[in-house]
Design a protein around this motif. Sequence first.
Motif, PDB file in Angstrom:
ATOM      1  N   ASN A   3     -86.796 -38.851 -14.409  1.00  0.00           N
ATOM      2  CA  ASN A   3     -85.620 -38.702 -14.389  1.00  0.00           C
ATOM      3  C   ASN A   3     -83.986 -39.378 -13.539  1.00  0.00           C
ATOM      4  O   ASN A   3     -83.001 -39.697 -13.869  1.00  0.00           O
ATOM      5  CB  ASN A   3     -85.173 -37.559 -13.983  1.00  0.00           C
TER       6      ASN A   3
ATOM      7  N   LEU B 189     -83.940 -42.860 -15.264  1.00  0.00           N
ATOM      8  CA  LEU B 189     -82.724 -42.355 -16.537  1.00  0.00           C
ATOM      9  C   LEU B 189     -81.464 -42.408 -15.957  1.00  0.00           C
ATOM     10  O   LEU B 189     -80.310 -43.021 -17.112  1.00  0.00           O
ATOM     11  CB  LEU B 189     -83.341 -41.399 -16.746  1.00  0.00           C
TER      12      LEU B 189
ATOM     13  N   GLN C 128     -78.314 -44.419 -17.675  1.00  0.00           N
ATOM     14  CA  GLN C 128     -77.065 -43.753 -18.070  1.00  0.00           C
ATOM     15  C   GLN C 128     -75.738 -44.411 -17.031  1.00  0.00           C
ATOM     16  O   GLN C 128     -74.384 -44.943 -17.531  1.00  0.00           O
ATOM     17  CB  GLN C 128     -77.093 -42.347 -17.450  1.00  0.00           C
TER      18      GLN C 128
ATOM     19  N   PRO D 166     -85.191 -39.514 -24.555  1.00  0.00           N
ATOM     20  CA  PRO D 166     -84.070 -39.711 -23.774  1.00  0.00           C
ATOM     21  C   PRO D 166     -84.123 -40.908 -23.835  1.00  0.00           C
ATOM     22  O   PRO D 166     -82.855 -42.059 -24.050  1.00  0.00           O
ATOM     23  CB  PRO D 166     -84.914 -39.201 -22.606  1.00  0.00           C
TER      24      PRO D 166
ATOM     25  N   GLN E  59     -82.753 -43.084 -26.595  1.00  0.00           N
ATOM     26  CA  GLN E  59     -81.622 -42.559 -27.032  1.00  0.00           C
ATOM     27  C   GLN E  59     -80.569 -43.710 -25.911  1.00  0.00           C
ATOM     28  O   GLN E  59     -79.532 -44.533 -26.406  1.00  0.00           O
ATOM     29  CB  GLN E  59     -81.223 -41.103 -26.654  1.00  0.00           C
TER      30      GLN E  59
END
Length: 282
Positions: free
Chosen positions: A90, A93, A97, A124, A127
């Motif tokens: 997490n 990611l 982002q 995730p 994407q």
Amino acid sequence: MSSSNKQSGKIGGKLALLLLPLLMAACATPQQTATGPQTATAPAPAPAELPSYNITATSPTQEALIEAENKEQFREDEESRQARVLREKNLHLKLVQTMIDQDNAYAALAHLDAYDQKWGADRPSKQLRADSLRKTSQLDQAELVYKSLLGGGQEQMKSGPIWYGLGKVAIERGDLRGAATRLEKAVQTDPLHINAYSDLGLVYLLEGQKEPSYNTLMKANQLASGDSKVMANLALWGLVFDDFNMAMDIADRLQWSDSTRNQVMSQANSIKRRFDAKGNQQ
């Protein structure tokens, strides 16, 4: 002593010698009781040998408890490991982002390569890869990745951002009708997707659809509670469709400089000329 007495003495001695062994044998014979002859008692049995115990052995119940405790400890360790991996994924990611949001999409792609190498590609990361490819104008590859994430069932419920990405790809290609179709699917799937409403309202505006454009931009504006980008699109709508009071009010609220006002006015005039050219062609 007379001869008869001597003879009697000899006979008595001989009898004594004969009776002595009998008396000795009688002494060795078990005595009789009133109830009958006493039988000889059997020898006492040797004491039974006691079993030996292994003091280090555990009972089946103890072994089961120990095994269950070991399994529980292993399960806790495995859960801790999985929780740690999830936190690391997490965080990675979120970093990607942030890079995309800061227009560092090429660096984001490099980090996604590292992510996939360490943990394997997942939904995730795919994407974010599609978003990064779109941001770096690699539109064909971006569209392929976006489409690979479309599916039915539970995947369909998560497809709002995917349709939004596909809509942005269509906008980049100048395919406004295709963009409208894809963005409409985005808001149908995700009715609270603010950016999808904002971009869809702008596409309607560029297509000259006055009412659909206004309604869609107002949804975005109220959902976003006065987001500056959405309000700028509303100001552009006011200039294109001659609602100058609304456009000037938004410009004042956003404290636009004269330069910004002139840029937005130039965009509005360009859109009007496009309408005129389209009307003449028809």
